[in-house]
Design a protein around this motif. Structure first.
Motif, PDB file in Angstrom:
ATOM      1  N   LEU A 320     -22.017  29.676  63.851  1.00  0.00           N
ATOM      2  CA  LEU A 320     -21.135  29.484  62.700  1.00  0.00           C
ATOM      3  C   LEU A 320     -21.445  28.132  62.074  1.00  0.00           C
ATOM      4  O   LEU A 320     -21.497  27.114  62.766  1.00  0.00           O
ATOM      5  CB  LEU A 320     -19.665  29.490  63.125  1.00  0.00           C
ATOM      6  CG  LEU A 320     -19.137  30.684  63.909  1.00  0.00           C
ATOM      7  CD1 LEU A 320     -17.646  30.485  64.191  1.00  0.00           C
ATOM      8  CD2 LEU A 320     -19.377  31.986  63.170  1.00  0.00           C
ATOM      9  N   ARG A 322     -20.376  25.809  58.429  1.00  0.00           N
ATOM     10  CA  ARG A 322     -19.429  25.806  57.314  1.00  0.00           C
ATOM     11  C   ARG A 322     -20.078  25.709  55.940  1.00  0.00           C
ATOM     12  O   ARG A 322     -19.408  25.941  54.929  1.00  0.00           O
ATOM     13  CB  ARG A 322     -18.431  24.668  57.480  1.00  0.00           C
ATOM     14  CG  ARG A 322     -19.066  23.287  57.510  1.00  0.00           C
ATOM     15  CD  ARG A 322     -18.035  22.221  57.660  1.00  0.00           C
ATOM     16  NE  ARG A 322     -18.606  20.883  57.635  1.00  0.00           N
ATOM     17  CZ  ARG A 322     -17.920  19.795  57.350  1.00  0.00           C
ATOM     18  NH1 ARG A 322     -16.636  19.884  57.073  1.00  0.00           N
ATOM     19  NH2 ARG A 322     -18.509  18.620  57.350  1.00  0.00           N
ATOM     20  N   ASP A 346     -23.699  33.085  60.760  1.00  0.00           N
ATOM     21  CA  ASP A 346     -22.599  33.285  59.823  1.00  0.00           C
ATOM     22  C   ASP A 346     -22.480  32.025  58.985  1.00  0.00           C
ATOM     23  O   ASP A 346     -21.899  31.020  59.405  1.00  0.00           O
ATOM     24  CB  ASP A 346     -21.284  33.532  60.578  1.00  0.00           C
ATOM     25  CG  ASP A 346     -21.094  34.989  60.922  1.00  0.00           C
ATOM     26  OD1 ASP A 346     -22.019  35.790  60.639  1.00  0.00           O
ATOM     27  OD2 ASP A 346     -20.049  35.340  61.485  1.00  0.00           O
ATOM     28  N   SER A 349     -18.911  29.574  57.250  1.00  0.00           N
ATOM     29  CA  SER A 349     -17.884  29.989  58.205  1.00  0.00           C
ATOM     30  C   SER A 349     -17.487  28.797  59.067  1.00  0.00           C
ATOM     31  O   SER A 349     -18.340  28.030  59.505  1.00  0.00           O
ATOM     32  CB  SER A 349     -18.408  31.117  59.110  1.00  0.00           C
ATOM     33  OG  SER A 349     -18.783  32.246  58.347  1.00  0.00           O
ATOM     34  N   VAL A 364     -12.212  32.916  62.563  1.00  0.00           N
ATOM     35  CA  VAL A 364     -13.187  32.338  61.639  1.00  0.00           C
ATOM     36  C   VAL A 364     -12.626  32.318  60.229  1.00  0.00           C
ATOM     37  O   VAL A 364     -12.128  33.341  59.730  1.00  0.00           O
ATOM     38  CB  VAL A 364     -14.513  33.131  61.674  1.00  0.00           C
ATOM     39  CG1 VAL A 364     -15.506  32.542  60.683  1.00  0.00           C
ATOM     40  CG2 VAL A 364     -15.088  33.139  63.082  1.00  0.00           C
ATOM     41  N   GLN A 365     -12.724  31.181  59.583  1.00  0.00           N
ATOM     42  CA  GLN A 365     -12.301  31.002  58.200  1.00  0.00           C
ATOM     43  C   GLN A 365     -13.532  31.011  57.300  1.00  0.00           C
ATOM     44  O   GLN A 365     -14.458  30.237  57.489  1.00  0.00           O
ATOM     45  CB  GLN A 365     -11.563  29.666  58.049  1.00  0.00           C
ATOM     46  CG  GLN A 365     -11.252  29.255  56.622  1.00  0.00           C
ATOM     47  CD  GLN A 365     -10.219  30.144  55.969  1.00  0.00           C
ATOM     48  OE1 GLN A 365      -9.120  30.281  56.482  1.00  0.00           O
ATOM     49  NE2 GLN A 365     -10.575  30.754  54.851  1.00  0.00           N
ATOM     50  N   GLN A 366     -13.538  31.888  56.313  1.00  0.00           N
ATOM     51  CA  GLN A 366     -14.643  31.911  55.361  1.00  0.00           C
ATOM     52  C   GLN A 366     -14.508  30.756  54.371  1.00  0.00           C
ATOM     53  O   GLN A 366     -13.402  30.397  53.963  1.00  0.00           O
ATOM     54  CB  GLN A 366     -14.699  33.237  54.609  1.00  0.00           C
ATOM     55  CG  GLN A 366     -15.015  34.435  55.494  1.00  0.00           C
ATOM     56  CD  GLN A 366     -16.321  34.283  56.234  1.00  0.00           C
ATOM     57  OE1 GLN A 366     -16.359  34.368  57.459  1.00  0.00           O
ATOM     58  NE2 GLN A 366     -17.396  34.028  55.504  1.00  0.00           N
ATOM     59  N   GLU A 382     -11.974  26.180  51.874  1.00  0.00           N
ATOM     60  CA  GLU A 382     -11.511  27.437  52.453  1.00  0.00           C
ATOM     61  C   GLU A 382     -11.256  28.479  51.371  1.00  0.00           C
ATOM     62  O   GLU A 382     -10.808  28.149  50.271  1.00  0.00           O
ATOM     63  CB  GLU A 382     -10.219  27.216  53.242  1.00  0.00           C
ATOM     64  CG  GLU A 382     -10.386  26.344  54.465  1.00  0.00           C
ATOM     65  CD  GLU A 382      -9.095  26.224  55.262  1.00  0.00           C
ATOM     66  OE1 GLU A 382      -8.079  26.830  54.829  1.00  0.00           O
ATOM     67  OE2 GLU A 382      -9.099  25.543  56.299  1.00  0.00           O
ATOM     68  N   GLU A 387     -10.256  35.603  56.572  1.00  0.00           N
ATOM     69  CA  GLU A 387     -10.386  35.270  57.982  1.00  0.00           C
ATOM     70  C   GLU A 387     -10.783  36.510  58.773  1.00  0.00           C
ATOM     71  O   GLU A 387     -10.527  37.638  58.348  1.00  0.00           O
ATOM     72  CB  GLU A 387      -9.054  34.753  58.554  1.00  0.00           C
ATOM     73  CG  GLU A 387      -8.545  33.468  57.957  1.00  0.00           C
ATOM     74  CD  GLU A 387      -7.211  33.069  58.584  1.00  0.00           C
ATOM     75  OE1 GLU A 387      -6.695  33.851  59.425  1.00  0.00           O
ATOM     76  OE2 GLU A 387      -6.681  32.009  58.251  1.00  0.00           O
ATOM     77  N   HIS A 388     -11.398  36.274  59.925  1.00  0.00           N
ATOM     78  CA  HIS A 388     -11.631  37.365  60.861  1.00  0.00           C
ATOM     79  C   HIS A 388     -11.770  36.778  62.258  1.00  0.00           C
ATOM     80  O   HIS A 388     -12.013  35.571  62.414  1.00  0.00           O
ATOM     81  CB  HIS A 388     -12.875  38.171  60.495  1.00  0.00           C
ATOM     82  CG  HIS A 388     -14.171  37.438  60.712  1.00  0.00           C
ATOM     83  ND1 HIS A 388     -14.707  36.568  59.774  1.00  0.00           N
ATOM     84  CD2 HIS A 388     -15.036  37.425  61.766  1.00  0.00           C
ATOM     85  CE1 HIS A 388     -15.835  36.073  60.226  1.00  0.00           C
ATOM     86  NE2 HIS A 388     -16.066  36.579  61.439  1.00  0.00           N
ATOM     87  N   GLU A 390     -13.811  36.591  65.713  1.00  0.00           N
ATOM     88  CA  GLU A 390     -15.146  36.828  66.279  1.00  0.00           C
ATOM     89  C   GLU A 390     -15.047  36.797  67.807  1.00  0.00           C
ATOM     90  O   GLU A 390     -14.691  35.778  68.389  1.00  0.00           O
ATOM     91  CB  GLU A 390     -16.112  35.745  65.801  1.00  0.00           C
ATOM     92  CG  GLU A 390     -17.532  35.899  66.305  1.00  0.00           C
ATOM     93  CD  GLU A 390     -18.203  37.138  65.754  1.00  0.00           C
ATOM     94  OE1 GLU A 390     -18.902  37.818  66.536  1.00  0.00           O
ATOM     95  OE2 GLU A 390     -18.025  37.449  64.556  1.00  0.00           O
TER      96      GLU A 390
END
Length: 478
Positions: A320, A322, A346, A349, A364-366, A382, A387-388, A390
């Motif tokens: 991940l 950002r 990703d 993220s 996880v914050q996109q 953000e 969000e999702h 993982e």
């Protein structure tokens, strides 16, 4: 074009001799490979355009005379090529393996910029230096005369060792102090063996010791010996401790079992390669085998972690970061290598929280890239509601390193530091505000490259020699 039998058989060492062409029968595989490697080195070196403005050289922190040693390699004059390479680089076989050439020399090759593919400078540098060791062209450290002055070096990483090498060659009495049980710093415990074989580093350590550099290992300054004691023992001190303090994760659940520091993880793996007993590895705490691994970070350390996890047999490996791929600080070549090995990235993220204890998932914050920050890089923002979760059995935090609080650890409130905690020193000389005390490498620059640490160590050694000479002349004039 006729098929080249060398290319066919160089990768098949198990072939029986009768399966090889007549001219290759009863030939040792390594002999065949050596010929192939030599041919490839000459081929690549001959591609150098010998341009009027050698951008490869100017973008190398050591300003290595790359065009000239490429020319010598193309002409088959490997010993001369090595001698020219060694003249400006204390550890060319190490830089040839781990320097991010895609960001330095190779990335600025004129041929690369013209779209014809870069000259593989790093591979040639590695080849000529490995050949030099094999052929006995690497001379021992043998000062022409011994000097009475003594210098203590704190830290056996690339900066400290480069300074020790230069000072010892000048006849200075050098002692290197390091808190670990092996010298080499992050080159030994922080960089995986598949990138830098440990025998390569240990060979240089042996050369230094045989040349008269005294190694005091398992010796922590501030605990096993005081900084004041070192100053009283030596005419000068060079601080080359590097930066080892990991940046911490934020957010709910950040302290859960299964969330580990990158350096702890890499050190455990490297210790196992030495045959050391590592209980944390054997227990699974620092072993990725069979686990869903998530690595957080976008630098070279993160790439080392994801590629190590693949080799340990992780069930899956995800990274991940950002920002996007174009804005990551790590080597693009390393990213490509990791992708080829099955690592998933990703981009844009960031971790918001960690679920379970032991950890079982990362929330996880996109992100998206917004306005540039103070450094000119676009600041990540953000995306609300994006969000999702993982799944993860192991989370490795590879967010970079910060300096330890050396003034407090060493009881030296007068040791000058910057607001970031790095030692305040002159970049070109390493001189600090304390008389006879110098500092080099990451503890001055912040987390940086091995090649910059080597440059700093060499420059600092020159400054120390100049100051020792000046002090000797002043004493003689009294």
């Amino acid at each position: 074009m006729a098929e080249n039998p060398m290319l066919k058989f160089v990768t098949t060492p198990r072939d029986m001799p009768e399966k090889r062409p007549p001219d290759l029968r009863n030939r040792d595989f390594h002999e065949i490979y050596a010929e192939y490697a030599d041919a490839k080195a000459r081929e690549q070196a001959s591609r150098c355009s010998q341009c009027g403005v050698p951008y490869c050289q100017t973008h190398c922190p050591l300003h290595n005379n790359i065009p000239d040693w490429l020319r010598l390699t193309a002409e088959g004059r490997l010993q001369e090529a090595y001698e020219l390479s060694q003249a400006t680089n204390t550890f060319p076989e190490i830089c040839g393996r781990i320097c991010p050439q895609d960001r330095l020399c190779e990335g600025n090759c004129v041929i690369e910029q013209a779209g014809h593919g870069t000259v593989t400078i790093g591979a040639v540098e590695k080849y000529i230096t490995d050949t030099a060791w094999e052929q006995g062209w690497v001379p021992p450290i043998a000062p022409r005369r011994e000097r009475a002055e003594s210098v203590g070096v704190i830290g056996a990483g690339p900066g400290g060792l480069a300074a020790a090498d230069a000072l010892r060659r000048a006849g200075v009495q050098v002692t290197v102090y390091d808190r670990h049980d092996r010298g080499g710093g992050l080159m030994i415990y922080g960089i995986p063996g598949f990138k830098l074989g440990k025998e390569v580093v240990m060979r240089r350590m042996e050369q230094l010791e045989q040349g008269g550099v005294e190694m005091k290992l398992n010796c922590a300054v501030g605990t096993d010996i005081s900084f004041d004691a070192l100053r009283s023992r030596h005419d000068a001190i060079i601080i080359a401790t590097g930066v080892y303090k990991s940046r911490e994760l934020q957010g709910p659940g950040a302290g859960a079992v299964g969330i580990v520091r990158a350096l702890d993880y890499l050190t455990a793996s490297n210790r196992r390669s030495f045959g050391d007993e590592v209980p944390e590895f054997d227990s699974g705490e620092l072993n990725a085998a069979g686990k869903r691994v998530v690595v957080i970070g976008g630098g070279d350390t993160a790439m080392d972690c994801v590629r190590t996890a693949v080799r340990q047999g992780a069930a899956s490996v995800k990274c991940l970061y950002r920002r996007d791929r174009a804005n990551m600080p790590g080597s693009q070549r390393e990213v490509a290598n990791a992708e080829e090995e099955g690592v998933t990235f990703d981009w844009l993220s960031a971790p918001r929280a960690f679920l379970g204890d032991p950890v079982n998932a990362v929330r996880v914050q996109q992100m998206r890239l917004g306005a540039p920050d103070a450094t000119g890089r676009q600041a990540p923002e953000e995306i609300e509601g994006a969000e999702h979760d993982e799944p993860a059995d192991m989370v490795i935090k590879a967010l970079g390193f910060e300096p330890e609080d050396l003034p407090t650890l060493w009881g030296q409130p007068d040791l000058p530091v910057t607001r970031w905690g790095t030692i305040r020193a002159e970049f070109e000389t390493g001189r600090t505000g304390m008389e006879g005390v110098y500092a080099v490498g990451d503890i001055v620059r912040g987390a940086s490259l091995v090649v910059w640490a080597i440059r700093d160590g060499r420059d600092c050694a020159d400054a120390v020699l100049g100051d020792l000479d000046a002090a000797g002349a002043a004493l003689a004039a009294e």
